[in-house]
Design an enzyme around this catalytic site. Structure first.
Site, short mmCIF file in Angstrom:
data_model
loop_
_atom_site.label_atom_id
_atom_site.label_comp_id
_atom_site.label_asym_id
_atom_site.label_seq_id
_atom_site.Cartn_x
_atom_site.Cartn_y
_atom_site.Cartn_z
N PRO A 74 0.82 -1.21 0.00
CA PRO A 74 0.00 0.00 0.00
C PRO A 74 0.86 1.27 0.00
CG PRO A 74 0.21 -0.80 2.23
CD PRO A 74 1.09 -1.67 1.38
N TRP A 75 0.20 2.40 0.20
CA TRP A 75 0.86 3.70 0.05
C TRP A 75 1.20 4.39 1.36
CZ3 TRP A 75 -2.67 6.37 2.70
CH2 TRP A 75 -4.01 6.00 2.60
N LYS B 258 4.69 -5.57 -6.47
CA LYS B 258 3.97 -4.46 -7.10
C LYS B 258 3.65 -3.42 -6.03
CE LYS B 258 -0.33 -3.28 -7.52
NZ LYS B 258 -0.32 -1.81 -7.56
N SER C 54 2.05 0.24 -4.62
CA SER C 54 0.84 1.00 -4.95
C SER C 54 1.14 1.99 -6.06
CB SER C 54 0.35 1.75 -3.71
OG SER C 54 -0.63 2.70 -4.10
N GLU C 55 0.19 2.19 -6.95
CA GLU C 55 0.37 3.17 -8.03
C GLU C 55 0.55 4.58 -7.47
OE1 GLU C 55 -3.37 3.96 -10.29
OE2 GLU C 55 -4.29 2.79 -8.68
N SER D 222 -6.54 -2.79 2.08
CA SER D 222 -7.90 -2.72 2.61
C SER D 222 -8.56 -4.10 2.68
CB SER D 222 -8.75 -1.80 1.74
OG SER D 222 -8.91 -2.38 0.47
N THR E 161 -10.22 -5.23 -0.74
CA THR E 161 -9.24 -5.75 -1.70
C THR E 161 -8.71 -7.10 -1.22
OG1 THR E 161 -8.66 -3.52 -2.39
CG2 THR E 161 -7.09 -5.23 -2.94
N GLU F 27 -2.75 -8.74 5.54
CA GLU F 27 -2.69 -7.78 6.63
C GLU F 27 -3.59 -6.62 6.22
OE1 GLU F 27 -2.45 -5.19 8.76
OE2 GLU F 27 -0.38 -4.63 8.32
N CYS G 272 -2.17 1.12 9.78
CA CYS G 272 -3.19 0.09 9.99
C CYS G 272 -3.44 -0.12 11.48
CB CYS G 272 -2.80 -1.21 9.31
SG CYS G 272 -1.13 -1.74 9.65
N GLU H 101 -12.80 2.65 9.30
CA GLU H 101 -11.41 3.06 9.52
C GLU H 101 -11.18 4.36 8.73
OE1 GLU H 101 -8.53 0.64 7.32
OE2 GLU H 101 -7.14 0.89 8.96
P1 NDP Z 1 -6.19 -1.03 -1.54
O1 NDP Z 1 -6.36 -2.18 -0.65
O2 NDP Z 1 -7.11 -0.91 -2.70
O3 NDP Z 1 -4.70 -0.99 -2.13
C1 NDP Z 1 -3.59 -1.67 -1.59
C2 NDP Z 1 -2.79 -2.34 -2.72
O4 NDP Z 1 -3.62 -3.28 -3.42
C3 NDP Z 1 -2.30 -1.37 -3.79
O5 NDP Z 1 -1.05 -1.80 -4.28
C4 NDP Z 1 -3.36 -1.51 -4.85
O6 NDP Z 1 -2.93 -1.11 -6.11
C5 NDP Z 1 -3.63 -3.00 -4.82
N1 NDP Z 1 -4.90 -3.42 -5.40
C6 NDP Z 1 -6.01 -2.68 -5.65
N2 NDP Z 1 -6.99 -3.46 -6.16
C7 NDP Z 1 -6.49 -4.72 -6.22
C8 NDP Z 1 -7.02 -5.99 -6.63
N3 NDP Z 1 -8.27 -6.12 -7.07
N4 NDP Z 1 -6.23 -7.07 -6.53
C9 NDP Z 1 -4.97 -6.97 -6.06
N5 NDP Z 1 -4.42 -5.81 -5.67
C10 NDP Z 1 -5.16 -4.70 -5.74
O7 NDP Z 1 -6.23 0.28 -0.65
P2 NDP Z 1 -6.65 1.76 -1.06
O8 NDP Z 1 -5.47 2.45 -1.59
O9 NDP Z 1 -7.86 1.78 -1.96
O10 NDP Z 1 -7.08 2.36 0.34
C11 NDP Z 1 -8.41 2.17 0.78
C12 NDP Z 1 -8.48 1.90 2.27
O11 NDP Z 1 -7.66 0.78 2.59
C13 NDP Z 1 -7.94 3.00 3.16
O12 NDP Z 1 -8.92 3.96 3.38
C14 NDP Z 1 -7.60 2.25 4.42
O13 NDP Z 1 -8.77 2.12 5.19
C15 NDP Z 1 -7.18 0.90 3.91
N6 NDP Z 1 -5.73 0.73 3.83
C16 NDP Z 1 -5.14 -0.04 4.76
C17 NDP Z 1 -3.78 -0.19 4.76
C18 NDP Z 1 -3.10 -1.02 5.78
O14 NDP Z 1 -1.95 -0.74 6.11
N7 NDP Z 1 -3.72 -2.08 6.28
C19 NDP Z 1 -2.92 0.48 3.78
C20 NDP Z 1 -3.65 1.22 2.78
C21 NDP Z 1 -5.01 1.34 2.84
P3 NDP Z 1 -3.08 0.42 -6.56
O15 NDP Z 1 -2.79 1.31 -5.38
O16 NDP Z 1 -2.03 0.51 -7.58
O17 NDP Z 1 -4.49 0.55 -7.03
#
Ligand code: NDP
Length: 473
Positions: free
Chosen positions: A148-149, A173, A175-176, A225, A228, A246, A280, A376
């Site tokens: 993630p980012w 991979k 995060s974009e 998330s 995802t 996680e 998280c 969250e």
């Molecule tokens: P995501 O879960 O969508 O993104 C996390 C990673 O999964 C990124 O690399 C993303 O790629 C990738 N991804 C997205 N869609 C898919 C898919 N269908 N299959 C496989 N990989 C995928 O998180 P978001 O950035 O949308 O954040 C949304 C929410 O997630 C936040 O509001 C927060 O609540 C939670 N979050 C939790 C984190 C943690 O540490 N547990 C970290 C980040 C977010 P790409 O970014 O390139 O789309």
């Protein structure tokens, strides 16, 4: 403007299409990144598969040495990598309580060395006249990491160093939203490894989805998330990929009436606002006994009023929210809290100007059913809820589909420990929160995921068991 390249089979690889990466403090484009095609993904997975047997068969001590060398190489590029983190993630270099980009770099290096020092010794179950039975840990093959980012580099290291240490090869991979630090680190890492052992591809969520269902991948380690995570679990069923998920948390903390408010307030603030709340296992729901409720609200609001939010390259405590969708979510959750009639003690509105800036927001007297409490927020906004009965506080704390972390704050350590052990979460803290270290397992229960990271328990997740039974009769 820099143009970044992927690494496949030890070579730098570009793509026909690119996507822009923004600085969240300015909303300006700082780099272009290659958009991997399915052909790039296939090539990366093939390279990892080809490299696997030799990497697996290398001596354990040689692999440990390589992971130590990676830690040392990343340390020697710490300033450059920390600058990249500030630019693409938005976090300040130092930041509140020293938890900014330099902290992420410190963790990155420390986790490399701690992981290098882990071992998975053979377990002897029986050794007598009848038989010798040994349990061996074998690497799985190709591990895909999807990151993630919020902590782009630290989480990449959490995923990939145990994979390498235990004899797997990697396709990662990022995060974009935050691919740059990981791409640069991958270049540094790649120089220390045989071609194909560490590959990186960049793209959006659809690339992550393609990895999830790719038949050449044996395990996915994912941080992100819960929605995802659920999609990944579905996609991974094709070849029964092993998973470590996680996922999000909505961690509760219970503050008992015997706390020293002045002593705990700064610690509670720091663990709730760590990385601008984009963590998280940050403290996200604060349940406070009525005897100390007003005093603690006031103390937290006082700290919030004293901190500065602004561009991470300046002298600030907190940077912007990392990306526009997340910023919009934080704004909507704050507006919902306000509309519900909750008392906004500080902040509450986005800051003017370019950049995704939202001030530290402390919210009191808020209803349990609001979005801020149920979801969250993953941003700089903390709800403070009142309780009079400890059992009621425990029930409310556990009334969540998430179960990552939780904490109890009290001067009575024994009572607090008993209560903490009744929290439904993967890690329970007493008089602390969000504290992790490389030798203690960390992971969620309920919809916060499954599997653990760190230490021996975490390393085992990158292996399968082979029982070796030698008959002596
Ligand atoms: P995501 O879960 O969508 O993104 C996390 C990673 O999964 C990124 O690399 C993303 O790629 C990738 N991804 C997205 N869609 C898919 C898919 N269908 N299959 C496989 N990989 C995928 O998180 P978001 O950035 O949308 O954040 C949304 C929410 O997630 C936040 O509001 C927060 O609540 C939670 N979050 C939790 C984190 C943690 O540490 N547990 C970290 C980040 C977010 P790409 O970014 O390139 O789309």
């Amino acid at each position: 403007m820099s143009e970044y390249q992927m690494i496949i089979n030890g070579e730098k690889v570009s793509a026909d299409e690119h996507f822009p990466v923004l600085n969240p403090a300015t909303e300006t484009v700082i780099a272009q990144c290659p958009q991997a095609t399915s052909g790039h993904l296939d090539a990366a997975v093939d390279a990892a598969r080809q490299a696997f047997p030799a990497w697996r068969d290398m001596s354990d001590s040689a692999r440990a040495e390589r992971v130590h060398a990676i830690g040392a190489a990343l340390a020697s590029h710490a300033d450059e990598l920390a600058q990249l983190l500030v630019q693409e993630q938005g976090k300040p270099m130092g930041g509140f309580a020293g938890l900014g980009a330099q902290f992420e770099m410190g963790g990155t290096v420390a986790w490399c060395h701690a992981t290098a020092d882990l071992t998975l010794p053979v377990d002897i179950i029986q050794d007598n006249d009848e038989a010798r039975i040994e349990v061996h840990r074998k690497p799985l093959g190709v591990v895909a990491s999807i990151t993630p980012w919020n902590y782009p580099l630290l989480i990449a290291i959490w995923h990939t160093m145990p994979a390498l240490r235990s004899g797997n090869t990697v396709v990662i991979k990022p995060s974009e939203f935050t691919p740059l630090t990981t791409l640069r680190a991958a270049e540094i890492i790649n120089e220390l490894l045989p071609p194909g052992v560490f590959n990186i591809v960049t793209g959006d969520g659809s690339l992550g989805a393609a990895m999830t269902s790719h038949p050449g991948i044996d395990k996915i380690v994912f941080t992100g998330s819960t929605p995802t995570g659920k999609k990944i679990m579905q996609g991974a069923s094709g070849n029964l990929k092993r998973l470590t998920l996680e996922l999000g948390g909505n961690d509760a903390a219970i503050v008992l009436p015997d706390v020293d408010v002045a002593a705990v307030a700064p610690k509670i603030f720091a663990t709730a606002l760590i990385n601008n709340g984009q963590t998280c296992a940050a403290l996200k729901r604060l349940y406070v006994h009525e005897a100390v409720y007003d005093e603690l609200c006031q103390a937290l609001a006082g700290i919030a009023a004293s901190v500065k939010t602004g561009p991470g390259d300046g002298e600030v405590d907190f940077g912007p929210v990392q990306n526009k969708p997340q910023f919009d979510k934080v704004c909507a959750i704050a507006a919902d809290a306000k509309a519900s009639g909750a008392r906004i003690l500080t902040g509450g509105e986005p800051l003017p100007g370019p950049g995704y800036f939202f001030p530290v927001t402390i919210v009191a007297d808020i209803d349990e059913g609001t979005r801020l409490v149920r979801e969250e927020p993953f941003g700089p906004i903390l709800p403070v809820l009142k309780f009079s009965d400890v059992e009621d506080a425990l029930r409310r704390a556990n009334d969540s589909t998430n179960g990552l972390g939780g904490s109890v704050w009290s001067s009575d350590i024994e009572a607090a420990t008993r209560l903490a052990s009744r929290l439904e979460c993967g890690t329970a803290w007493v008089n602390n929160h969000a504290m992790i270290q490389p030798d203690a397992p960390f992971g969620g229960v309920k919809e916060s995921g499954f599997g653990v990271e760190f230490g021996r328990y975490g390393l085992e997740e990158y292996t399968s068991i082979q029982t070796l039974q030698v008959s002596k009769v």
